[in-house]
Design an enzyme around this catalytic site. Sequence first.
Site, PDB file in Angstrom:
ATOM      1  N   SER A 197       0.794  -1.225   0.000  1.00 18.51           N
ATOM      2  CA  SER A 197       0.000   0.000   0.000  1.00 18.51           C
ATOM      3  C   SER A 197       0.826   1.275   0.000  1.00 18.51           C
ATOM      4  CB  SER A 197      -0.950  -0.011   1.195  1.00 18.51           C
ATOM      5  OG  SER A 197      -0.245  -0.274   2.381  1.00 18.51           O
ATOM      6  N   HIS A 243      -5.362  -3.210  -2.244  1.00 19.45           N
ATOM      7  CA  HIS A 243      -5.091  -2.212  -3.292  1.00 19.45           C
ATOM      8  C   HIS A 243      -5.059  -2.825  -4.683  1.00 19.45           C
ATOM      9  CE1 HIS A 243      -4.327   1.480  -0.993  1.00 19.45           C
ATOM     10  NE2 HIS A 243      -3.891   0.684  -0.043  1.00 19.45           N
ATOM     11  N   LYS A 287     -11.856   0.738  -0.387  1.00 20.68           N
ATOM     12  CA  LYS A 287     -10.969   1.480  -1.293  1.00 20.68           C
ATOM     13  C   LYS A 287     -11.639   1.605  -2.659  1.00 20.68           C
ATOM     14  CE  LYS A 287      -7.048   0.872   1.584  1.00 20.68           C
ATOM     15  NZ  LYS A 287      -6.268  -0.171   2.251  1.00 20.68           N
TER      16      LYS A 287
END
Length: 391
Positions: free
Chosen positions: A180, A208, A239
């Site tokens: 990340s 991610h 996210k």
Amino acid sequence: MGKLDFITQEIEELKSSGLYNIIRVIGSSQGPWTIVDGKKVLNMCSNNYLGFAAHPDLKKKAIEAIELYGVGPAAVRSIAGTMELHNILEEKLAKFKRTEAALSLQAGLIANLSTIPALVPSQEDIIFSDELNHASIIDGIRLSKAKRVIYKHLDMNSLENALKENEGRRKLIISDGVFSMDGDVAPLPDLVVLAEKYDALLMVDDAHGEGVLGSHGRGIANHFGLDGKVDVEIGTLSKAFGVVGGFVAGSKKLIEFLKQKARPFLFSSATTPADVAAVIAAVDILENDDTLVKKLWDNAKYFKEKMKDAGFDTGRSKTPITPVMLGEAKRAQEFSKKLFKEGIFAQSIGYPTVPKGKARIRVMISAAHSKEDIEFALEKFTKAGKQLGVI
Ligand SMILES: *Cc1c(COP(=O)(O)O)cnc(C)c1O
């Protein structure tokens, strides 16, 4: 001496070393332009990869779900909190990730805390963990009594040596998929081979990677053509998916087991109808259309290339995460403040989120950014970079 004097002292230390978190306040929905501390600025540091945080379809589905199911689950999943929506989401997530099954949880962090101690609880077990794994993996490991071996970042020789030298009842290899803070990617094909060779379970945290890597943003396994080859895939819904929550994807057996054993599933209430419905809408969009994923990559490639041309060190990222390496934390904080004055919101990140002396501004590119937005950011980064002697 007061009992809380140690706090004053520790806070002072954080402030003097530039590691005190300056928490800015958001006064609008998350978008390319966001109101931050009362000022409209270009948002370059949210994890809103695809612009889903305020997407009209997601908002509509969340509102409809509130009308139908109310606002709270009123229970943990295992007592009275499993709503139809949770099951629909889990079926869709499994299909999206191309696994047999999935389990949705309250956060990506919770997904790690749920899974690691459930799979390898005992001191007879052993965990192999990349040295730069996310804090929530580290905390998941801390909740287990298993022996832990930390291998060098992305270093498969280091991992293989550790696997040769350490025996255990159950073995679990854990890695971030996309790291990340640096945006580099785990060598998944090698991890799969080593896990097979040494009879270890493989767990990858794709927080991610989802919405970013692979066809339609299915994540790291799909990116490497390894659908279904990772025993435990951890994901976040906070996210790219734009809402909040986490999940585990894997075999039916794994998910059945976690429903019995994962403590946050058993002892903390379920996610809300609005959250779940909004994530369902996000998964539906991604299944049907990869335009946003492609736009994200176009934007990221353009920004990264231009930043390099300007002379910035953007580290080793292979993904839209773009670290702007600045060294000392104080310098990174100063850079961030300068950018903010110029209309750019890009927070600095220092120890313990990244190693000491490796402070940075982590730029998060979004599909929601327009070309003009990116040009504006490039202009302001260059200006601040010159003023502070970074470039
Ligand atoms: C952000 C992140 C998480 C936490 O996800 P949340 O849903 O915000 O709790 C977990 N793992 C990794 C690798 C992350 O980057």
